[in-house]
Write an enzyme that holds these catalytic residues in place. Structure first.
Site, PDB file in Angstrom:
ATOM      1  CE  LYS A 269      21.969  39.351  -1.768  1.00 50.63           C
ATOM      2  NZ  LYS A 269      22.854  38.436  -2.726  1.00 50.63           N
TER       3      LYS A 269
ATOM      4  CB  SER B  45      22.310  39.865  -6.396  1.00 52.68           C
ATOM      5  OG  SER B  45      22.685  39.041  -5.142  1.00 52.68           O
TER       6      SER B  45
ATOM      7  CB  SER C 126      25.396  37.529  -5.692  1.00 53.13           C
ATOM      8  OG  SER C 126      24.692  37.664  -6.867  1.00 53.13           O
TER       9      SER C 126
END
Lengths: 481, 487
Positions: free
Chosen positions: B80, B155, B179
């Site tokens: 990420k 996310s 997330s």
């Protein structure tokens, strides 16, 4: 009401840089004077993703200070964030202690003209310093520069209650506090380099009132003199405001060194809302019993206690004792020398006089002295015996100071030993009196002031080495006194 | 098994060990797959082909030389874009950090490098991890490989999509309010949010410091366990890092659920849940019972306050954490600002997206003088109550089972104009973050339309191994992880 009908009320907030090698939340150096941004890393630069790790030495120093000031050292205290935007504040917040500081409620005893006074210390808390904005260097290019060497340097803030009642008391408090911190080895007491800084909260109220007036905070007080001047100016200003029917606004004011006035920096209306909240990146600060005990056991004798002891143990007047104990190395050296002399007061005179002058002139720290306590003791004994005059003794001390050589060697080499031989002195006295028959007649006619002239002439002839006692004795005898 | 990229991490590791394939081949396969499907999925913000290949060559060389190797040495993974990578641009999917090349690695990135995993690239996310659909990325939304018109969740949606689309074998995400778990549930992948403090946050761009926790995302429970073991380390650079030993999650992984008590919180099965999700969950619970677990009806009475509490605390911390993006030292700076205040307002005004601004404002308000007691302080107190709810329940049960997300993947654009309904996406996941507990999402079925559904397991602090064991017992009964997304 005139100024004399008002009472000034003062509280001080002192920022002291802790004498650690590294910063409070990272391993960067705290050394002063490096190239801009030289002592920085991702943590103190506030790069994305960084996290603070507490320097344990900072905790030890705060605990030490708290104990020395008689504070309650809290087993648990809490870090908070103080949020505001400024270019030299890398994270956009300062990590500090807010509602739960590490130490609370201690006191500091100071001397005032009306005797001892106890000033309450409300709290001691820890925080990180910000960086420095530099506006001059690149101003021509419309730029400001930021130096983050200071960012993350550990600070201890010591906040007093508003117990101080005039500028002199405030100065005294600040001096006594500085001496204590330097004694503890937690701060270098250097106002010029900003490692010991002070803000003052000043208000005035009618004498006899029990309600404090509106206070103003004075910043930028980086010397004892400025503190005194700023408080006196500000108190008078506030009285003027009240006298002319106005009211004092709560605001932050700067001391303008050049103009000698305080001026408004920001008012309550545009005061910051710092949005304090507990720092989620740091667990609560825990002080163990073991840490507290070890710090308590290693506390040195503090200036005030030492001063009292110097007075009782060495029979010194308060004035001498205070000067000798103001700095720990000087006090330690005095005590080492005292072992070698019989009269501590005479030793003190040398310390307060000639030695202080030399230290100041040469800018030498006590730790760098070249001569030993035993050597100083020997010099004093030599002067005491009359082998050298007090004046010559000063020369010897000067030479010892510069070279560390033995006093006896210096006296011998420079031929400073006093002439105490009766025959030799008598010959000179006779010679001078014979050469100045006119003056002798004046003296005998009653003009006693001429006497000093004879002494001077004898000493001059003997190049200052005549034993003063003997010279006097013989002169008076010859002059028929 | 059609292609190399369909292998699980542990399967690939076995083939690497037997020299059937090399790390360079696996990495090239991953890069080819990215080239093939990422124009549709859009999971990657940046692919680091040279870096990944160099690392793969190094792994192969070590293997050839007989040097010590980690369990996943040579297995390519993605990160990420919230993780700082030395020398590789890291933006957290925000304009404000555009062009920022970190001078150091996050601790977890360092650990993966030390373990010899080629890092293929940086994955898309909601800007500063704020969002539940990947649509608040400043660059582009990521598409769900199971239905390209839908979101992969957020996310860590880029990480989930890349794993589900077989672009990488595994990935790291972060979980502040769900997330990792929510996008895992929406993409038929496994996601583990470790206990707060288990995995270092050093070098992970902060959203809400007291809630953020990095974790593994992979296609199987075993992969998730193996990846987790590489990053679960005490880190002296993170003062909130727990000084506990790295757990062994693989040894007892196949031990099953017989004799375990699983709590079913009634508050998590209330209204608002999609009927297909609800039905699948009930079937899954029955299955766990058949496998030997005992289901226990439990209550977490303060659940209804969790969402409000979470948004107050997370936004408060975010408002402070994001103050450093001021245009002074790195990232983007407003070009034509005159004076300091303009520099701040324009840099932040241009650099932050709508969702980030919304949360900064919310947090600033909640912390401001006069409102602190009513909002932030109150929220902290409720957080304590929520934590105590869990402590009580874990005296009765070994783990808690619930849905991960109330709905399957929704259409891109469906909720972007309705922040509150977007916030409801995290309603089942965020109490776990408030309590600092470990949570895991494991695939448990599909809707009629073929959209993945996830089951959430919550555990006691540092009890990740048990969650993985329960998830594995369930996974063993299915072939969900063999089913590839149709992209």
């Amino acid at each position: 009401m005139p100024l004399s009908d008002f009472q000034t009320v003062i509280g001080l907030e002192v920022h002291a840089q802790l004498l650690t090698q590294s910063k409070i939340f990272c391993g960067c150096s705290t050394a002063f004077g490096a190239e801009p941004n030289h002592h920085t890393c991702p943590v103190c630069l506030g790069m994305p993703g960084v996290l603070p790790v507490l320097n344990q030495r900072v905790v030890e120093y705060a605990v030490r200070t708290g104990l020395a000031l008689g504070c309650t050292v809290k087993a648990t205290s809490v870090w908070s964030r103080k949020n505001y935007f400024y270019p030299d504040l890398p994270k956009g917040y300062q990590i500090t202690q807010y509602d739960q500081p590490i130490c609370e409620w201690g006191e500091l005893v100071i001397d005032t003209p009306s005797g001892e006074k106890t000033v309450r210390v409300r709290r001691i808390h820890l925080e990180e310093d910000a960086g420095k904005s530099v506006h001059d260097a690149a101003a021509s290019a419309g730029q400001s520069l930021v130096d983050l060497n200071r960012a993350g340097v550990p600070l201890m803030e010591i906040v007093s209650e508003p117990d101080l009642r005039d500028a002199d008391e405030a100065v005294e408090y600040l001096k006594v506090l500085r001496d204590v911190l330097v004694y503890l080895g937690v701060n270098d007491g250097n106002l010029e380099e900003g490692s010991f800084r002070c803000d003052a909260n000043v208000s005035v109220m009618p004498k006899g009132s029990t309600t404090y007036g509106q206070r103003c905070e004075l910043k930028n007080l980086n010397s004892f003199r400025f503190l005194k001047q700023a408080i006196e100016y500000e108190a008078a200003r506030q009285v003027d405001v009240l006298e002319s029917g106005g009211k004092v606004d709560q605001e932050t004011r700067l001391w303008d060194v050049n103009k000698g006035v305080t001026r408004s920096m920001r008012s309550k209306e545009d005061a910051h809302d710092y949005r304090y909240f507990p720092e989620p990146d740091l667990p609560p600060l825990l002080v163990s019993d073991a840490l507290r005990d070890s710090q308590r056991q290693s506390l040195p004798e503090l200036p005030r206690a030492k001063r009292t002891r110097f007075m009782s143990e060495y029979g010194l007047p308060a004035y001498d004792a205070r000067i000798l104990t103001a700095e720990r190395p000087l006090a330690d050296f005095f005590e080492a020398c005292a072992k070698h002399v019989s009269d501590a007061k005479k030793l003190s005179n040398w310390f307060l006089g000639e030695l202080s002058r030399l230290l100041k002139e040469e800018g030498t720290p006590i730790s760098a002295l070249r001569f030993t306590p035993a050597q100083l003791g020997e010099l004093l004994a030599t002067v005491e015996k009359g082998t050298v005059s007090a004046n010559a003794g000063k020369d010897v001390l000067g030479e010892m100071f510069r070279t560390g050589r033995q006093p006896a060697d210096i006296i011998a080499e420079k031929g400073l030993a006093q002439v105490s031989d009766v025959g030799a002195v008598e010959a000179v006295v006779d010679d001078i009196l014979a050469k100045n028959v006119g003056e002798v007649e004046k003296y005998k006619a009653g003009k006693k002031s001429v006497y000093g002239f004879f002494v001077g002439q004898v000493m001059k002839a003997m190049k200052g080495k005549g034993n003063p006692g003997l010279v006097n004795e013989l002169l008076k005898k010859k002059l028929g006194e | 098994m059609s292609s190399l990229t369909d292998l699980s991490m542990l399967e690939l590791a076995a083939k690497l060990a037997s020299r059937e394939v090399s790390s360079v081949e696996a990495t090239q396969a991953s890069l080819q797959r990215i080239a093939q499907v990422d124009p549709k999925v859009r999971a990657f913000l940046r692919v680091d082909e040279p870096g990944a290949l160099k690392s793969a060559e190094a792994s192969d060389a070590r293997r050839k030389a007989g040097s010590p190797l980690s369990a996943l040495d040579g297995v390519p993974v993605g990160l990420k874009d919230i993780f700082l990578t030395e020398g590789v641009e890291t933006t957290c999917a925000s304009r404000v950090l555009e062009g920022f090349v970190p001078p150091y690695d996050a601790t977890v990135v360092r650990l993966l490098k030390e373990a010899g995993l080629p890092l293929v690239g940086k994955l898309n996310m909601d800007e500063f991890a704020m969002g539940s659909s990947n649509e608040s990325s400043a660059y582009f939304p990521t598409h769900n490989p199971w239905d390209l018109t839908r979101t992969p969740g957020g996310s860590s949606g880029g990480s989930a999509a890349a794993v589900a689309a077989r672009e990488v074998f595994g990935a790291l995400g972060t979980d502040t309010g769900g997330s990792i778990r929510q996008p895992a549930a929406l993409t038929n992948t496994v996601g583990l949010k470790p206990t707060y403090g288990r995995v270092s946050r050093y070098g992970v761009i902060a959203f809400a410091s007291s809630l953020d926790q990095p974790g593994p995302m992979a296609r199987t429970v075993g992969d998730t366990a193996a990846l987790f073991q590489l990053i679960a380390r005490h880190d002296p650079l993170d003062s909130t890092s727990a000084d506990v030993e790295t757990p062994d999650c693989l040894t007892g992984l196949e031990d099953g659920v017989r004799g375990l008590k699983l709590g079913v919180p009634r508050e998590y099965f209330a209204e608002g849940m999609d009927p297909e999700v609800a039905g699948t969950l009930r079937a899954s619970l029955e299955e766990l019972e058949k496998l030997g677990a005992t289901l226990v009806d439990v209550s977490l009475p303060h659940t209804k306050y969790a969402l409000a509490t979470y948004y107050l605390l997370a936004s408060s911390e975010a408002s402070s954490n994001l103050a450093r993006y001021d245009g002074i030292r790195y990232g983007q700076r407003a070009k034509d600002a005159r004076g300091l205040k303009e520099l701040y307002t324009q840099t932040r005004g241009q650099g932050f997206g709508a969702e980030v601004k919304r949360r900064i404002m919310l947090g600033t308000y909640a912390l401001s003088a006069g409102y602190y007691d009513a909002y932030y302080l109150r929220a902290q107190k409720v957080r304590t109550l929520i934590r105590e709810d869990f402590t009580k329940v874990f005296q009765q049960v070994d783990a808690i089972v619930s849905p991960t997300s109330p709905v399957p993947a929704f259409k891109l654009g469906a909720k972007v104009d309705d922040p509150l309904s977007m916030y409801l996406m995290d309603v089942y996941t965020l109490p776990c973050n408030l309590a600092g507990l470990p949570g895991l999402s494991v695939p448990c079925g599909f809707t009629q339309a073929g959209l993945p559904i996830g089951m959430q397991l919550l555990g006691r602090p540092f009890d990740e191994a048990r969650l993985l064991r329960i998830a594995r017992a369930f996974e063993r009964e299915h072939d969900f992880f063999r089913r590839a997304a149709p992209v």
